[in-house]
Scaffold this motif. Structure first.
Motif, short mmCIF file in Angstrom:
data_model
loop_
_atom_site.label_atom_id
_atom_site.label_comp_id
_atom_site.label_asym_id
_atom_site.label_seq_id
_atom_site.Cartn_x
_atom_site.Cartn_y
_atom_site.Cartn_z
N ARG A 124 0.83 -1.17 -0.01
CA ARG A 124 0.19 0.15 0.10
C ARG A 124 0.75 1.14 -0.05
NH1 ARG A 124 -5.19 -0.58 3.92
NH2 ARG A 124 -5.79 -2.96 3.49
N PHE A 125 2.01 1.32 0.46
CA PHE A 125 2.81 2.32 0.71
C PHE A 125 3.76 2.41 -0.57
CE2 PHE A 125 1.95 0.73 4.64
CZ PHE A 125 1.38 1.87 5.49
N ASP A 298 4.28 3.79 11.19
CA ASP A 298 2.91 4.11 11.22
C ASP A 298 2.39 3.55 12.62
OD1 ASP A 298 0.28 4.80 10.18
OD2 ASP A 298 0.05 2.74 10.65
N ILE A 299 2.78 2.57 12.99
CA ILE A 299 2.06 2.07 14.47
C ILE A 299 3.08 2.82 15.62
CG2 ILE A 299 3.87 -0.12 14.97
CD1 ILE A 299 1.32 -1.51 15.91
N VAL A 300 4.26 3.38 15.37
CA VAL A 300 4.80 4.36 16.24
C VAL A 300 3.87 5.62 16.43
CG1 VAL A 300 6.62 5.83 16.89
CG2 VAL A 300 7.07 3.45 16.05
N GLU A 301 3.62 6.08 15.39
CA GLU A 301 2.60 7.15 15.31
C GLU A 301 1.23 6.95 15.86
OE1 GLU A 301 2.02 11.36 15.01
OE2 GLU A 301 3.90 10.02 14.65
N ALA A 302 0.89 5.66 15.54
CA ALA A 302 -0.63 5.39 16.26
C ALA A 302 -0.68 5.37 17.69
CB ALA A 302 -1.06 4.00 15.45
N ILE A 303 0.60 4.60 18.23
CA ILE A 303 0.60 4.76 19.64
C ILE A 303 0.78 6.02 20.14
CG2 ILE A 303 1.95 3.80 21.36
CD1 ILE A 303 2.80 1.51 19.40
N THR A 305 -0.01 8.87 19.10
CA THR A 305 -1.39 9.89 18.72
C THR A 305 -2.92 9.08 19.03
OG1 THR A 305 -1.56 9.31 16.75
CG2 THR A 305 -0.22 11.13 16.96
N ASN A 306 -2.71 7.75 19.41
CA ASN A 306 -3.84 7.05 19.97
C ASN A 306 -4.92 6.99 18.70
OD1 ASN A 306 -5.51 5.27 21.52
ND2 ASN A 306 -6.63 7.12 22.45
N ARG A 307 -4.48 6.62 17.69
CA ARG A 307 -5.20 6.51 16.34
C ARG A 307 -4.98 5.01 15.75
NH1 ARG A 307 -2.03 5.90 11.98
NH2 ARG A 307 -0.31 7.08 11.72
N ASP A 308 -5.88 4.64 14.88
CA ASP A 308 -6.03 3.29 14.32
C ASP A 308 -4.84 3.48 13.38
OD1 ASP A 308 -8.06 2.32 15.90
OD2 ASP A 308 -9.31 3.01 14.20
N PRO A 309 -3.98 2.16 13.38
CA PRO A 309 -2.86 1.99 12.18
C PRO A 309 -3.71 2.10 10.92
CG PRO A 309 -2.62 0.39 13.83
CD PRO A 309 -3.97 0.93 14.24
N ILE A 310 -2.81 2.49 10.01
CA ILE A 310 -3.44 2.53 8.34
C ILE A 310 -3.94 1.33 7.95
CG2 ILE A 310 -2.67 2.98 6.15
CD1 ILE A 310 -0.96 5.10 7.23
N VAL A 311 -3.13 0.01 8.11
CA VAL A 311 -3.75 -1.18 7.92
C VAL A 311 -3.95 -1.93 9.20
CG1 VAL A 311 -2.92 -3.36 6.80
CG2 VAL A 311 -1.89 -1.25 6.16
N SER A 312 -5.35 -1.89 9.33
CA SER A 312 -5.82 -2.44 10.64
C SER A 312 -5.91 -3.80 10.40
CB SER A 312 -7.05 -1.79 10.81
OG SER A 312 -8.12 -2.20 9.73
N GLY A 313 -6.36 -4.42 11.50
CA GLY A 313 -6.58 -5.93 11.74
C GLY A 313 -7.69 -6.31 10.96
N GLU A 314 -8.61 -5.36 10.80
CA GLU A 314 -10.06 -5.75 9.82
C GLU A 314 -9.54 -5.70 8.32
OE1 GLU A 314 -10.03 -3.50 12.52
OE2 GLU A 314 -11.63 -4.31 13.89
N ASP A 315 -8.71 -4.96 8.09
CA ASP A 315 -7.87 -5.03 6.71
C ASP A 315 -7.18 -6.33 6.41
OD1 ASP A 315 -8.79 -2.52 5.99
OD2 ASP A 315 -6.93 -1.29 6.93
N GLY A 316 -6.67 -6.87 7.47
CA GLY A 316 -5.85 -8.11 7.31
C GLY A 316 -6.94 -9.12 7.13
N LYS A 317 -8.05 -8.91 7.93
CA LYS A 317 -8.94 -9.99 7.68
C LYS A 317 -9.73 -9.82 6.47
CE LYS A 317 -13.48 -11.44 9.74
NZ LYS A 317 -14.55 -11.16 10.75
N LYS A 318 -9.85 -8.75 5.91
CA LYS A 318 -10.53 -8.98 4.59
C LYS A 318 -9.89 -9.47 3.45
CE LYS A 318 -13.36 -4.63 4.91
NZ LYS A 318 -13.64 -3.22 4.47
N ALA A 319 -8.38 -9.29 3.43
CA ALA A 319 -7.41 -10.05 2.52
C ALA A 319 -7.60 -11.51 2.73
CB ALA A 319 -6.05 -9.63 2.74
N LEU A 320 -7.64 -12.04 4.03
CA LEU A 320 -7.89 -13.40 4.39
C LEU A 320 -8.91 -14.01 3.90
CD1 LEU A 320 -6.66 -15.86 6.10
CD2 LEU A 320 -7.79 -14.76 7.81
N GLU A 321 -10.19 -13.02 4.04
CA GLU A 321 -11.55 -13.68 3.79
C GLU A 321 -11.56 -14.05 2.25
OE1 GLU A 321 -16.06 -12.79 4.51
OE2 GLU A 321 -14.72 -11.08 4.36
#
Length: 346
Positions: A124-125, A298-303, A305-321
């Motif tokens: 994605r990057f 990205d995960i450093v920044e997410a931690i 600033t307390n935001r969600d990472p750009i590639v979330s667990g739900e994103d990973g699940k969609k590719a897996l599905e």
């Protein structure tokens, strides 16, 4: 400074270590592997603590903020849940897991423990993909007609013989789960949720449990269609990884051996100069910042600033599905629909 630890010191772990070293505000402080010799490189190069048991690492070293899971895919879920319960943020290599039930369990554990979760889908990057996403977000391709996701690579028998888990259904999977899942992540990310797939797969040339070639078609919820081709049987070396999007007012193909170049770009609302600028901009730096480094930063920044990472667990699940539905279709020789799953996303 955000402190990282790697679990599983195989081939991909070196990419994680290098990414952590290059990333701002990140430091590798520990590694864990059942085989002590596998950790020696990291101990010498990065001066980290070493552990043969995950439980010891999680409870003896309170300086760890993030666990990077680099083990065979079949072990991801148990490790992620254990780490989440220890209040550690998680970076998990693709695929997030090998089953949707395990993916739901990982996502739920992270949510319940208030920790961040990101899945390593670094394509994605890439500059070319970012340009494509920007064009699609702007609506310049118009109503979408169809898309094509292709992975034509070589993984010879020696590759699979490196470790007994490679190519197995319980720990690794085949070309869809292991190699093509990055391109399938892009397909879903760019085109939106899926409605139905039909697939055929085979194990033609490699002595493995899982598939080494797969072809399929897809229908997205927006009505667009898709073509999926993935193989590790290409002779004698990797040929191409590409993703093509076709719309009413534009068409784009991102290609090359690793989907890094703009091979075709034609947009009704853009003149030749604008198009050439995009092509040359990508050509000047086709790989950009390493994708694993982008994931770490990205995960450093997410931690912080307390935001969600750009590639979330739900994103990973969609590719897996998508991979699992393609498997289901190939097994039953029937189209398979995407119904809402019972679990964290219901």
């Amino acid at each position: 400074m955000v402190n990282f630890a790697i679990v599983g010191c195989g081939h991909i772990a070196k990419k994680h270590a290098e990414a952590i070293e290059k990333a701002e505000n990140a430091k590798l402080v520990a590694v864990c592997d059942k085989i002590p010799e596998s950790m020696q490189y990291y101990k010498e190069k990065y001066d980290v603590q070493t552990f043969t048991e995950l439980d010891d690492m999680l409870h003896e070293d309170n300086n760890i903020d993030v666990i990077n899971i680099c083990t065979p895919s079949g072990f991801h879920a148990n490790i992620a849940i254990q780490a989440a319960n220890a209040k550690k943020h998680i970076v998990v290599e693709k695929p997030i897991s090998l089953t949707l039930e395990d993916a739901d369990a990982i996502i739920s554990s992270c949510r319940e423990n208030g920790v961040k979760l990101t899945v390593v889908h670094p394509n994605r990057f890439r500059p070319a993909i970012k340009e494509l996403r920007e064009l699609m977000d702007s609506g310049k391709l118009g109503k979408l007609s169809h898309a094509d996701a292709t992975v034509r690579w070589n993984r010879n028998q020696a590759y699979y013989d490196q470790a007994p888990w490679r190519g197995t259904k319980n720990l690794d999977g085949g070309v869809l789960m292991n190699q093509a899942i990055h391109n399938l992540d892009l397909l879903v990310w760019l085109m939106g949720d899926l409605d139905e797939v039909y697939s055929m797969s085979a194990t033609r040339l490699r002595n493995i449990e899982a598939e080494d070639v797969s072809v399929g078609v897809a229908k997205f919820k927006n009505g667009a269609l898709g073509i999926i081709e993935a193989a590790t049987t290409i002779y004698p070396k990797n040929l191409e990884e590409s993703i093509s999007i076709f719309g009413e007012t534009g068409s784009v193909k991102i290609g090359g051996v690793t989907a890094s170049f703009v091979e075709h770009l034609d947009i009704e609302s853009m003149d030749k100069e604008e198009i050439d600028q995009i092509i040359e901009r990508v050509k000047a730096d086709p790989l950009g910042k390493p994708g694993h480094q982008c994931i770490i930063e990205d995960i450093v920044e997410a931690i912080k600033t307390n935001r969600d990472p750009i590639v979330s667990g739900e994103d990973g699940k969609k590719a897996l599905e998508l991979v699992i539905k393609l498997y289901d279709s190939a097994d039953t020789n029937k189209p398979v629909s995407f119904e809402k799953n019972v679990g964290v996303n219901s």
